[in-house]
Design a protein around this motif. Structure first.
Motif, PDB file in Angstrom:
ATOM      1  N   ALA A 144      -5.779  -2.592   5.195  1.00 14.10           N
ATOM      2  CA  ALA A 144      -6.209  -1.196   5.244  1.00 14.10           C
ATOM      3  C   ALA A 144      -7.253  -0.988   6.331  1.00 14.10           C
ATOM      4  O   ALA A 144      -7.271   0.054   7.005  1.00 14.10           O
ATOM      5  CB  ALA A 144      -6.768  -0.775   3.885  1.00 14.10           C
TER       6      ALA A 144
ATOM      7  N   GLU B 116      -5.487  -0.801   9.658  1.00 11.21           N
ATOM      8  CA  GLU B 116      -4.796   0.475   9.776  1.00 11.21           C
ATOM      9  C   GLU B 116      -5.763   1.613  10.057  1.00 11.21           C
ATOM     10  O   GLU B 116      -5.490   2.507  10.864  1.00 11.21           O
ATOM     11  CB  GLU B 116      -4.024   0.769   8.491  1.00 11.21           C
ATOM     12  CG  GLU B 116      -3.308   2.112   8.498  1.00 11.21           C
ATOM     13  CD  GLU B 116      -2.684   2.431   7.154  1.00 11.21           C
ATOM     14  OE1 GLU B 116      -2.248   3.592   6.970  1.00 11.21           O
ATOM     15  OE2 GLU B 116      -2.633   1.540   6.278  1.00 11.21           O
TER      16      GLU B 116
ATOM     17  N   TYR C 172     -10.263   7.782   7.202  1.00 12.25           N
ATOM     18  CA  TYR C 172      -9.134   7.194   6.474  1.00 12.25           C
ATOM     19  C   TYR C 172      -9.291   7.416   4.966  1.00 12.25           C
ATOM     20  O   TYR C 172      -8.338   7.806   4.275  1.00 12.25           O
ATOM     21  CB  TYR C 172      -9.056   5.709   6.803  1.00 12.25           C
ATOM     22  CG  TYR C 172      -8.058   4.922   5.987  1.00 12.25           C
ATOM     23  CD1 TYR C 172      -6.694   5.021   6.235  1.00 12.25           C
ATOM     24  CD2 TYR C 172      -8.496   4.071   4.969  1.00 12.25           C
ATOM     25  CE1 TYR C 172      -5.783   4.297   5.485  1.00 12.25           C
ATOM     26  CE2 TYR C 172      -7.595   3.339   4.222  1.00 12.25           C
ATOM     27  CZ  TYR C 172      -6.237   3.448   4.477  1.00 12.25           C
ATOM     28  OH  TYR C 172      -5.338   2.720   3.735  1.00 12.25           O
TER      29      TYR C 172
ATOM     30  N   SER D  41      -8.737  11.021   3.809  1.00 11.88           N
ATOM     31  CA  SER D  41      -7.434  11.593   4.136  1.00 11.88           C
ATOM     32  C   SER D  41      -6.666  11.953   2.875  1.00 11.88           C
ATOM     33  O   SER D  41      -7.060  11.624   1.748  1.00 11.88           O
ATOM     34  CB  SER D  41      -6.626  10.608   4.987  1.00 11.88           C
ATOM     35  OG  SER D  41      -6.227   9.500   4.189  1.00 11.88           O
ATOM     36  N   ALA D  42      -5.530  12.598   3.076  1.00 12.56           N
ATOM     37  CA  ALA D  42      -4.709  13.043   1.953  1.00 12.56           C
ATOM     38  C   ALA D  42      -4.089  11.876   1.190  1.00 12.56           C
ATOM     39  O   ALA D  42      -3.544  12.066   0.095  1.00 12.56           O
ATOM     40  CB  ALA D  42      -3.613  13.979   2.450  1.00 12.56           C
ATOM     41  N   GLU D  43      -4.147  10.664   1.743  1.00 10.63           N
ATOM     42  CA  GLU D  43      -3.592   9.507   1.047  1.00 10.63           C
ATOM     43  C   GLU D  43      -4.398   9.153  -0.199  1.00 10.63           C
ATOM     44  O   GLU D  43      -3.871   8.537  -1.127  1.00 10.63           O
ATOM     45  CB  GLU D  43      -3.553   8.292   1.976  1.00 10.63           C
ATOM     46  CG  GLU D  43      -2.653   8.452   3.194  1.00 10.63           C
ATOM     47  CD  GLU D  43      -2.665   7.208   4.053  1.00 10.63           C
ATOM     48  OE1 GLU D  43      -2.690   6.101   3.474  1.00 10.63           O
ATOM     49  OE2 GLU D  43      -2.669   7.326   5.286  1.00 10.63           O
ATOM     50  N   PHE D  44      -5.676   9.526  -0.210  1.00 14.38           N
ATOM     51  CA  PHE D  44      -6.567   9.162  -1.315  1.00 14.38           C
ATOM     52  C   PHE D  44      -6.918  10.417  -2.117  1.00 14.38           C
ATOM     53  O   PHE D  44      -6.975  11.519  -1.575  1.00 14.38           O
ATOM     54  CB  PHE D  44      -7.846   8.503  -0.788  1.00 14.38           C
ATOM     55  CG  PHE D  44      -7.648   7.118  -0.262  1.00 14.38           C
ATOM     56  CD1 PHE D  44      -7.890   6.010  -1.044  1.00 14.38           C
ATOM     57  CD2 PHE D  44      -7.186   6.927   1.038  1.00 14.38           C
ATOM     58  CE1 PHE D  44      -7.711   4.731  -0.550  1.00 14.38           C
ATOM     59  CE2 PHE D  44      -6.999   5.654   1.543  1.00 14.38           C
ATOM     60  CZ  PHE D  44      -7.258   4.547   0.735  1.00 14.38           C
ATOM     61  N   SER D  45      -7.169  10.215  -3.403  1.00 13.18           N
ATOM     62  CA  SER D  45      -7.554  11.325  -4.273  1.00 13.18           C
ATOM     63  C   SER D  45      -8.718  10.909  -5.156  1.00 13.18           C
ATOM     64  O   SER D  45      -8.857   9.733  -5.524  1.00 13.18           O
ATOM     65  CB  SER D  45      -6.367  11.762  -5.139  1.00 13.18           C
ATOM     66  OG  SER D  45      -5.933  10.695  -5.968  1.00 13.18           O
TER      67      SER D  45
ATOM     68  N   LYS E 215      -5.074   4.042  -4.596  1.00 15.55           N
ATOM     69  CA  LYS E 215      -5.618   5.119  -3.760  1.00 15.55           C
ATOM     70  C   LYS E 215      -6.107   6.299  -4.589  1.00 15.55           C
ATOM     71  O   LYS E 215      -5.936   7.465  -4.222  1.00 15.55           O
ATOM     72  CB  LYS E 215      -4.582   5.585  -2.728  1.00 15.55           C
ATOM     73  CG  LYS E 215      -4.256   4.533  -1.662  1.00 15.55           C
ATOM     74  CD  LYS E 215      -3.254   5.036  -0.660  1.00 15.55           C
ATOM     75  CE  LYS E 215      -3.139   4.121   0.546  1.00 15.55           C
ATOM     76  NZ  LYS E 215      -2.850   2.722   0.207  1.00 15.55           N
TER      77      LYS E 215
ATOM     78  N   ARG F 284      -7.332  12.610  11.224  1.00 14.80           N
ATOM     79  CA  ARG F 284      -6.377  12.539  10.133  1.00 14.80           C
ATOM     80  C   ARG F 284      -6.553  13.791   9.279  1.00 14.80           C
ATOM     81  O   ARG F 284      -7.600  14.414   9.295  1.00 14.80           O
ATOM     82  CB  ARG F 284      -6.643  11.294   9.258  1.00 14.80           C
ATOM     83  CG  ARG F 284      -6.477   9.988   9.987  1.00 14.80           C
ATOM     84  CD  ARG F 284      -6.849   8.851   9.065  1.00 14.80           C
ATOM     85  NE  ARG F 284      -6.733   7.573   9.759  1.00 14.80           N
ATOM     86  CZ  ARG F 284      -5.642   6.835   9.769  1.00 14.80           C
ATOM     87  NH1 ARG F 284      -4.573   7.262   9.134  1.00 14.80           N
ATOM     88  NH2 ARG F 284      -5.598   5.692  10.413  1.00 14.80           N
TER      89      ARG F 284
ATOM     90  N   THR G 288      -7.725  15.932   6.543  1.00 16.04           N
ATOM     91  CA  THR G 288      -8.841  15.764   5.613  1.00 16.04           C
ATOM     92  C   THR G 288      -8.931  16.969   4.714  1.00 16.04           C
ATOM     93  O   THR G 288      -8.590  18.086   5.097  1.00 16.04           O
ATOM     94  CB  THR G 288     -10.175  15.610   6.378  1.00 16.04           C
ATOM     95  OG1 THR G 288     -10.370  16.787   7.177  1.00 16.04           O
ATOM     96  CG2 THR G 288     -10.160  14.390   7.250  1.00 16.04           C
TER      97      THR G 288
END
Length: 800
Positions: A443, A446, A464, A467-471, A497, A612, A614
């Motif tokens: 990670a 990346e 990172y 970003s929308a990958e994490f909540s 995530k 990214r 956000t």
């Protein structure tokens, strides 16, 4: 009270008429041994739940000894017939010798007798336990200090429970000590006890109740069993209660973590704990409503973060603040230099006040240079600038002032910061374990991509994680089993995530270290909300100071990264929480650079990596800091439920006692039933409730005479008592004579039919007269106890 007061079978020996005692003396007989054994089993079953609080099972063997040996001593004391006050003393003495043999044998006479060296050893163990509690998260390591504290505390609980159940013969009240044991994991662990440990604790309590009930039913004839149907009724009631306790949380909303089989959101440690702040933080965020209000007034243009401590040791499986007791300095009025950065010298005054916050760590904006007005003995760490109370968990309430220097570097200044030379900071801020989970390293690669400068890498990592990958989630870590901190927890977070601020802050700190940037994780409170008022006391220069407030919903964790010439700088990787500082926002790509060197220095160009997606920043408004799981709109429901539950619990003994009285009154007025025995039973319970219990050798006459004399009855009450006693004696002995005659000849005595001759009945109004007389002469505490906590409910199991 004794068995005759509950209508026993008449004594077949004429010279021993039925009196108020048919049981063994208090503290004697095999029945008490059974209750003591049940109590020991119950305490040990409850103690198994500590497995989630303490690592492994190495603590269990000494704990078993700390429970069994003291209770063996109390059982022996009861068997020898020692006075009741000496029985728990014997248990405590045995506990002290047991603890001495387990933890201080090398410095004690004979290896188990306490001496001068024993006290010094105990003090050292308690100091070690305090340090572990402050610095570690659960489950803590089973070090000698923690095991000693565990054995001493639960050993005392065992002696207390044994005293209530076996010595004082009040088995129901022994549950208070058992609750104290199971509340330890229930409070400290967000996932609570679980149904398994709760069931074990409940079974232990039922064993105590069952043993106590069996003892109260010891028959007059040796070798006879308890009353027919007793075991079946006990099993039915106990099983139904246990099943109800296990099933109820499944049908009631809101039971997700806390003190019940599936937990409850109520938390008893909010804002007032000296435990590792990571534990407090997670528990506070899951509160259904805010708690632990703290106010602060600051001369800063913006609200400030209140930092309590830092976690910097990421080298192993658990992260914790390093107390560094040998490096701490006393005297917090002047702390070090005038700031941790050469890029800013803005001094800020902050006045902090709270009536509820109590912790060994003092809240202060970073970088503090002086603290005044704080009560207690405080020291500070020059490497982290954390302030720690050297005496205890910190007095509350507190009101003090902090002078601090706020770091406010610009993005351009941070972009010019070179990599930190080796040896600039303590190695604890850069160390990582050799076996770093692979998904964390992947990670990091990346996230960083081609960024080259420390600032560009830091921004890329923050971007990172936001970003929308994490909540952001308070429930996912609990459901996934990775709540808390540690590299294994962080590895699960990187896979799922989803987590809360502890996970985001720890992830950025570890990822930064992988890229050579010193880091640590700070814990405390996000800025909170403005009260809309100014402080009544102006700042040092006469300027107004805005007033803000924070509470448990603002508990927060964030990373601090070290940059050359800038010192320790805060970042905010947690989405929807706190505020991102100006220097950590993506501004340079959309606005022309104001730095004349921005186009000339290649490091500035790579300071802002490709953006990214956000989430939108939320302002510091009240709705931004409330947790999405629950809002304050339902707080009154939980408060009302808690009040009703407390009122119901307080009224339960009164209700049970009232129900028993009504049953007896009805029984005394039924035409085809004996009418004096229920009245006498009620009299016996009234005497017990007001502090005049029967004795083993009492007959009805001797007990009535002593009750009238000790309670100071007037003429009217004396006459009512005599009528009750005469009616009970005539009914009891005439029935005994009829039964004896019928047994011998198989027919009624001459001149009598087969129908029993009814004895003169006492009127129920006589009971009311006696009760009024007892109330008039009793003290107020005795009257309250008789009404709301009647001892007659707990003395024995009745079979009216």
């Amino acid at each position: 009270m004794t068995a005759v007061l509950n209508r026993p079978a008449p004594d077949p020996q004429p010279h021993r008429p039925a009196g108020p005692g048919r049981r063994t003396a208090p503290g004697r007989g095999s029945a008490n041994l059974g209750v003591g054994a049940a109590t020991a089993a119950a305490v040990l079953l409850c103690s198994l739940s500590l497995h989630g609080v303490i690592e492994g099972w190495s603590w269990l063997a000494p704990l078993v000894l700390a429970v069994l040996l003291p209770l063996a001593a109390t059982a022996g004391a009861r068997r020898l017939g020692l006075p009741l006050p000496l029985i728990p003393v014997a248990g405590v003495a045995a506990l002290i010798m047991t603890l001495t043999g387990l933890f201080a044998s090398s410095v004690s006479p004979l290896g188990f007798l306490p001496g001068p060296g024993t006290l010094a050893r105990a003090d050292a163990l308690l100091l070690e336990a305090r340090t572990i509690i402050i610095t570690e998260v659960t489950p803590v390591q089973a070090l000698p200090g923690i095991v000693f504290l565990c054995c001493a505390g639960i050993g005392l609980v065992a002696v207390l429970s044994d005293t209530l159940a076996a010595t004082l013969r009040m088995p129901a009240t022994a549950g208070l000590g058992l609750v104290a044991v199971v509340m330890i994991p229930a409070v400290l662990l967000p996932e609570s006890l679980g149904a398994g440990y709760f069931t074990l604790a409940a079974v232990g309590y039922l064993l105590v109740l069952g043993a106590g009930a069996r003892r109260e039913h010891q028959p007059a004839v040796p070798g006879a069993g308890p009353p027919r149907g007793w075991l079946g009724r006990c099993a039915a009631v106990s099983g139904a209660a246990l099943i109800l306790a296990l099933m109820l949380p499944l049908v009631l909303p809101g039971f997700t973590a806390g003190a019940f089989p599936q937990g409850t959101r109520f938390n008893f440690w909010s804002g007032t704990t000296g435990l590792n702040p990571v534990v407090t933080l997670g528990n506070d965020l899951r509160q259904p409503q805010s708690a632990g209000r703290i106010t602060y007034a600051t001369s800063s243009d913006e609200p400030v973060y209140l930092r309590s401590t830092t976690l910097e040791d990421f080298s192993g499986s658990r992260w914790a603040p390093d107390l560094r007791t040998g490096e701490r300095r006393n005297g917090v009025s002047g702390m070090g230099s005038d700031g941790g950065s050469s890029l800013s010298d803005k001094r800020v005054v902050t006045r902090i006040s709270s009536d509820t916050y109590s912790s060994p760590w003092l809240l202060a904006p970073y970088y503090p240079v002086g603290v005044t007005g704080a009560e207690g003995s405080w020291s500070w760490d020059p490497k982290t600038m954390t302030v720690l109370n050297d005496d205890d968990d910190g007095p509350a309430p507190q009101a003090y002032q902090v002078v601090s220097v706020l770091a406010a570097p610009t993005p351009q200044q941070l972009a010019l910061a070179p990599p930190v030379p080796e040896g600039t900071v303590d190695p604890v801020f850069t160390e990582l374990p050799d076996s770093l989970p692979g998904n964390i390293a992947e990670a990091t690669r990346e996230a960083v991509g081609s960024a080259g400068t420390p600032y560009a890498k830091a921004m890329a990592i923050q971007d990172y994680l936001r970003s929308a990958e994490f909540s952001y989630s308070l429930d996912a870590p609990v459901d996934g089993g990775y709540d808390g901190n540690g590299l294994d927890v962080l590895s699960k977070f990187m896979d799922r995530k989803a987590g809360y601020c502890v996970h985001f802050a720890a992830a950025m700190a570890v990822m930064a270290r992988q890229e050579g940037i010193p880091s640590r994780m700070a814990l405390g409170y996000a800025p909170g909300r403005s009260t809309g008022k100014d402080s009544e006391v102006p700042g040092p220069g006469g300027e107004s100071m805005r007033l803000f407030e924070v509470d448990s919903t603002d508990a927060h964790a964030w990373p601090e990264l070290y940059f050359e010439d800038a010192g320790w700088v805060r970042f905010e990787p947690t989405p929807s929480r706190g505020s991102v500082p100006d220097y950590a926002q993506q501004q340079a790509q959309t606005q022309p650079s104001t730095n004349p060197r921005a186009d000339e220095d290649p490091r500035i160009g790579e300071a802002v990596p490709a953006p990214r997606p956000t989430p939108r920043e939320t302002p510091l408004a009240p709705e931004a800091v409330l947790e999405p799981a629950e809002t304050g709109s339902t707080a009154w429901l939980w408060t009302a439920a808690a009040v009703l539950a407390a009122a119901a619990a307080a009224c339960t003994p009164w209700s049970l006692r009232r129900l028993r009285t009504l049953r007896r009154r009805n029984a005394s007025t039924v035409s085809n039933a004996a009418r004096s025995a229920p009245v006498w039973d009620e009299l016996a319970d009234l005497g017990q409730d007001y502090g005049y219990p029967g004795q083993v050798s009492d007959t009805p006459r001797s007990y009535a005479d002593r009750l009238a004399r000790q309670a100071g009855f007037n003429a009217g009450a004396q006459e009512a008592l005599d009528r009750i006693r005469r009616a009970y004696e005539e009914e009891l002995y005439s029935r005994a004579a009829r039964q004896a005659q019928g047994t011998q000849h198989g027919q009624p005595p001459p001149g009598q039919s087969g129908t029993a001759v009814r004895s003169p009945a006492a009127d129920w109004s006589d009971i009311r007269t006696v009760e009024s007389a007892l109330g008039r002469t009793a003290r107020l505490p005795d009257r309250l106890r008789a009404r709301f906590l009647p001892p007659s409910l707990a003395v024995r199991f009745r079979h009216d």
